[in-house]
Every structure is written in C-alpha cells, then in structure tokens.
Design a protein around this motif. Structure first.
Motif, PDB file in Angstrom:
ATOM      1  N   PRO A  50     -44.506 -27.374  63.611  1.00 52.66           N
ATOM      2  CA  PRO A  50     -45.273 -26.212  63.162  1.00 52.66           C
ATOM      3  C   PRO A  50     -46.509 -26.600  62.354  1.00 52.66           C
ATOM      4  O   PRO A  50     -46.452 -27.503  61.514  1.00 52.66           O
ATOM      5  N   TRP A  51     -47.597 -25.907  62.619  1.00 55.31           N
ATOM      6  CA  TRP A  51     -48.772 -25.893  61.720  1.00 55.31           C
ATOM      7  C   TRP A  51     -48.831 -24.464  61.199  1.00 55.31           C
ATOM      8  O   TRP A  51     -49.040 -23.519  61.979  1.00 55.31           O
ATOM      9  N   LEU A  52     -48.604 -24.305  59.920  1.00 53.80           N
ATOM     10  CA  LEU A  52     -48.498 -22.973  59.322  1.00 53.80           C
ATOM     11  C   LEU A  52     -49.716 -22.658  58.463  1.00 53.80           C
ATOM     12  O   LEU A  52     -50.313 -23.568  57.864  1.00 53.80           O
ATOM     13  N   VAL A  53     -50.049 -21.382  58.395  1.00 47.50           N
ATOM     14  CA  VAL A  53     -51.042 -20.933  57.414  1.00 47.50           C
ATOM     15  C   VAL A  53     -50.417 -19.820  56.573  1.00 47.50           C
ATOM     16  O   VAL A  53     -49.546 -19.089  57.037  1.00 47.50           O
ATOM     17  N   ASP A  54     -50.872 -19.733  55.333  1.00 49.62           N
ATOM     18  CA  ASP A  54     -50.569 -18.568  54.497  1.00 49.62           C
ATOM     19  C   ASP A  54     -51.819 -17.698  54.525  1.00 49.62           C
ATOM     20  O   ASP A  54     -52.890 -18.137  54.107  1.00 49.62           O
ATOM     21  N   THR A  56     -53.528 -14.364  53.184  1.00 51.57           N
ATOM     22  CA  THR A  56     -53.432 -13.370  52.118  1.00 51.57           C
ATOM     23  C   THR A  56     -54.662 -12.476  52.202  1.00 51.57           C
ATOM     24  O   THR A  56     -55.778 -12.961  52.007  1.00 51.57           O
ATOM     25  N   GLY A  57     -54.453 -11.194  52.521  1.00 46.85           N
ATOM     26  CA  GLY A  57     -55.565 -10.250  52.619  1.00 46.85           C
ATOM     27  C   GLY A  57     -56.647 -10.711  53.581  1.00 46.85           C
ATOM     28  O   GLY A  57     -57.834 -10.595  53.277  1.00 46.85           O
ATOM     29  N   GLY A  58     -56.244 -11.279  54.712  1.00 45.06           N
ATOM     30  CA  GLY A  58     -57.210 -11.714  55.726  1.00 45.06           C
ATOM     31  C   GLY A  58     -57.829 -13.076  55.459  1.00 45.06           C
ATOM     32  O   GLY A  58     -58.621 -13.565  56.268  1.00 45.06           O
ATOM     33  N   THR A  59     -57.473 -13.692  54.332  1.00 43.38           N
ATOM     34  CA  THR A  59     -58.015 -15.021  54.004  1.00 43.38           C
ATOM     35  C   THR A  59     -56.914 -16.064  54.155  1.00 43.38           C
ATOM     36  O   THR A  59     -55.773 -15.825  53.743  1.00 43.38           O
ATOM     37  N   VAL A  60     -57.277 -17.207  54.726  1.00 41.86           N
ATOM     38  CA  VAL A  60     -56.318 -18.319  54.771  1.00 41.86           C
ATOM     39  C   VAL A  60     -56.280 -18.941  53.374  1.00 41.86           C
ATOM     40  O   VAL A  60     -57.256 -19.518  52.907  1.00 41.86           O
ATOM     41  N   ALA A  61     -55.112 -18.758  52.715  1.00 39.58           N
ATOM     42  CA  ALA A  61     -54.960 -19.259  51.342  1.00 39.58           C
ATOM     43  C   ALA A  61     -54.552 -20.721  51.335  1.00 39.58           C
ATOM     44  O   ALA A  61     -54.747 -21.423  50.334  1.00 39.58           O
ATOM     45  N   GLY A  62     -53.963 -21.180  52.422  1.00 41.74           N
ATOM     46  CA  GLY A  62     -53.534 -22.570  52.483  1.00 41.74           C
ATOM     47  C   GLY A  62     -52.900 -22.855  53.825  1.00 41.74           C
ATOM     48  O   GLY A  62     -52.617 -21.931  54.596  1.00 41.74           O
ATOM     49  N   PHE A  63     -52.679 -24.139  54.076  1.00 35.41           N
ATOM     50  CA  PHE A  63     -52.024 -24.515  55.330  1.00 35.41           C
ATOM     51  C   PHE A  63     -51.126 -25.725  55.102  1.00 35.41           C
ATOM     52  O   PHE A  63     -51.321 -26.493  54.140  1.00 35.41           O
ATOM     53  N   ALA A  64     -50.142 -25.859  55.972  1.00 38.48           N
ATOM     54  CA  ALA A  64     -49.235 -27.014  55.918  1.00 38.48           C
ATOM     55  C   ALA A  64     -48.779 -27.305  57.330  1.00 38.48           C
ATOM     56  O   ALA A  64     -48.619 -26.393  58.140  1.00 38.48           O
ATOM     57  N   TYR A  65     -48.608 -28.593  57.619  1.00 38.70           N
ATOM     58  CA  TYR A  65     -48.125 -28.953  58.952  1.00 38.70           C
ATOM     59  C   TYR A  65     -47.347 -30.264  58.892  1.00 38.70           C
ATOM     60  O   TYR A  65     -47.410 -30.995  57.894  1.00 38.70           O
ATOM     61  N   ALA A  66     -46.625 -30.499  59.969  1.00 31.37           N
ATOM     62  CA  ALA A  66     -45.897 -31.756  60.121  1.00 31.37           C
ATOM     63  C   ALA A  66     -46.499 -32.529  61.281  1.00 31.37           C
ATOM     64  O   ALA A  66     -47.016 -31.934  62.231  1.00 31.37           O
ATOM     65  N   GLY A  95     -48.321 -23.094  48.041  1.00 31.45           N
ATOM     66  CA  GLY A  95     -47.854 -24.372  48.571  1.00 31.45           C
ATOM     67  C   GLY A  95     -46.333 -24.375  48.722  1.00 31.45           C
ATOM     68  O   GLY A  95     -45.800 -24.789  49.752  1.00 31.45           O
ATOM     69  N   ARG A  96     -45.650 -23.878  47.699  1.00 33.32           N
ATOM     70  CA  ARG A  96     -44.176 -23.836  47.751  1.00 33.32           C
ATOM     71  C   ARG A  96     -43.702 -22.998  48.945  1.00 33.32           C
ATOM     72  O   ARG A  96     -42.806 -23.389  49.687  1.00 33.32           O
ATOM     73  N   GLY A  97     -44.325 -21.831  49.138  1.00 32.21           N
ATOM     74  CA  GLY A  97     -43.940 -20.951  50.253  1.00 32.21           C
ATOM     75  C   GLY A  97     -44.183 -21.617  51.604  1.00 32.21           C
ATOM     76  O   GLY A  97     -43.343 -21.526  52.515  1.00 32.21           O
ATOM     77  N   LEU A  98     -45.326 -22.292  51.728  1.00 31.27           N
ATOM     78  CA  LEU A  98     -45.638 -22.972  52.994  1.00 31.27           C
ATOM     79  C   LEU A  98     -44.622 -24.068  53.295  1.00 31.27           C
ATOM     80  O   LEU A  98     -44.109 -24.174  54.414  1.00 31.27           O
TER      81      LEU A  98
END
Ligand code: COA
Length: 181
Positions: A50-54, A56-66, A95-98
């Motif tokens: 997975p490559w995930l994004v958070d 928030t209100g239409g803005t990418v607040a962060g991303f995480a991937y493996a 970051g914690r949520g991602l």
C-alpha cells in the motif's frame, strides 16, 4: 481520511517530499522527483504494497508507503516503510494514523517485519518511530554524502506480527481500499 494513493495525488505528494530532497539530508535523493515520476512510483508501489495518503479537507496531509526491504527471496516477508507529513499537519497524529493503517494492511498481506532507515540526526522521526514500537538495530556510519557532509543512517525494526515457521507466502494487496477514517 486515510486511503490508497492515486496518481492524482502526485502533485501534492511531490510538494510535500520536494524540500527533503532539495534542502536536507533527510532524503538521500538530490533531485526531487517531478509529479510524473511520483505518479509512476505510486502506481508501481501500489501493485505490491500500500501507498497511503491522509486527506484532510481536500489536502494531502501526509503519505506513507512500504517497499521491498531487499529483493532476494528470503527477504520477501520484510518491507521498508516511509512516512512524510506536511509541515502544517505535524504533531496531530497524522503519521501515527498512516502507519497504523499501513501496518494493518501489511499484516493482512502476511508481512512480518517493517524496517525504517533514518538519516541522522532526525530526532522527530526517531521519536516517532520509537513511539510506534520500532527499536534501533544498528547505524551505518557516514554512509551517504549530501550537501557537503557525510551522514549516518540508523535502522529501526518493528515486528508486525509473531513469526510463523514456515511462513505462508505474502499475498498481494487488497484491491479495494479498507474503509477507515
Ligand atoms: C516524523 C513525522 C513523520 C511524524 O509525523 P507526525 O504526524 O508529526 O507525528 P504524530 O503526530 O503522529 O506523532 C506520533 C508520536 O510520534 C512522536 N513524535 C512525533 N513528532 C515528534 C517530535 N517532533 N518530537 C518528538 N516526538 C515526536 C510522539 O511520541 C507522538 O506521540 P504524541 O503526539 O502522543 O506525543 C513528521 O515529523 C515528518 O513528516 N517529518 C519530516 C519528514 C521525515 O522526517 N520523515 C521520516 C523520514 S525517515
């Protein structure tokens, strides 16, 4: 909302990542990837992990991937993980949520170990990874040269789940994003 990234997220992902390539030792890339390159990375990673994004209100607040830790066969249950949070959204649990969502998905794929390489110093990332349960396993000394200096890289490791002997083959990622907020 945490969801799988799509190529349409590439401009915002590229903007979050760019300063770490251009102005810091945190990424060992010198030239920031452009939007097209980020889109192709998202597409390639999402075929395997997975490559995930958070968002928030239409803005990418962060991303995480493996990504694969190493390509040789015996490493196939281990991944390297990466996380970047937009400056405006740090310290709010993004970051914690991602990572929590990423690790759930990696467990369901049958992965066992997550590794994180942190170019030092990076006290925020070190504290963040330790707060997520990672432990330091070793430090490569003066392993990268950037911005006129040599940098150490520390390696942190997390057990995603107890080992099984023999382990079942890792599975491909779930095709449908898990609903989660
Ligand atoms: C490291 C990073 C991803 C953390 O993301 P974040 O969304 O700000 O972190 P969270 O709010 O989810 O924090 C979770 C926990 O991590 C720790 N933590 C996060 N930032 C920290 C900081 N600056 N200093 C100390 N501890 C920190 C805390 O224990 C925190 O728990 P708490 O909020 O209950 O105190 C973020 O600072 C970042 O993107 N940094 C720049 C890019 C980077 O270094 N990426 C990692 C490359 S190896």
């Amino acid at each position: 909302m945490i969801r799988l990234a799509a190529s349409a997220d590439a401009p915002q992902v590229a903007a979050i990542y760019r300063p770490f390539c251009e102005g810091s030792h945190i990424s060992f890339e010198n030239d920031a990837p452009d939007e097209a390159e980020v889109a192709s990375r998202i597409e390639r990673i999402n075929r395997r992990f997975p490559w995930l994004v958070d968002e928030t209100g239409g803005t990418v607040a962060g991303f995480a991937y493996a990504s694969p830790h190493r390509e040789r066969a015996a490493y196939r249950w281990a991944v390297e993980v990466t996380v970047y949070v937009h400056e405006r959204f740090r310290g709010r649990g993004v970051g914690r949520g991602l990572y929590a969502e990423l690790f759930d998905r990696l467990r369901s794929q049958g992965l066992f170990k997550a590794c994180a390489g942190i170019a030092l110093p990076n006290p925020a990332s070190q504290a963040f990874h330790e707060s997520m349960g990672f432990t330091l396993v070793g430090i490569y000394r003066k392993i990268g040269y950037k911005l006129g200096a040599w940098w150490d890289v520390g390696w942190w490791q997390l057990a995603l789940q107890p080992e099984i002997d023999p382990p079942p083959e890792p599975r491909p990622p779930a095709p449908i994003p898990l609903p989660k907020r």
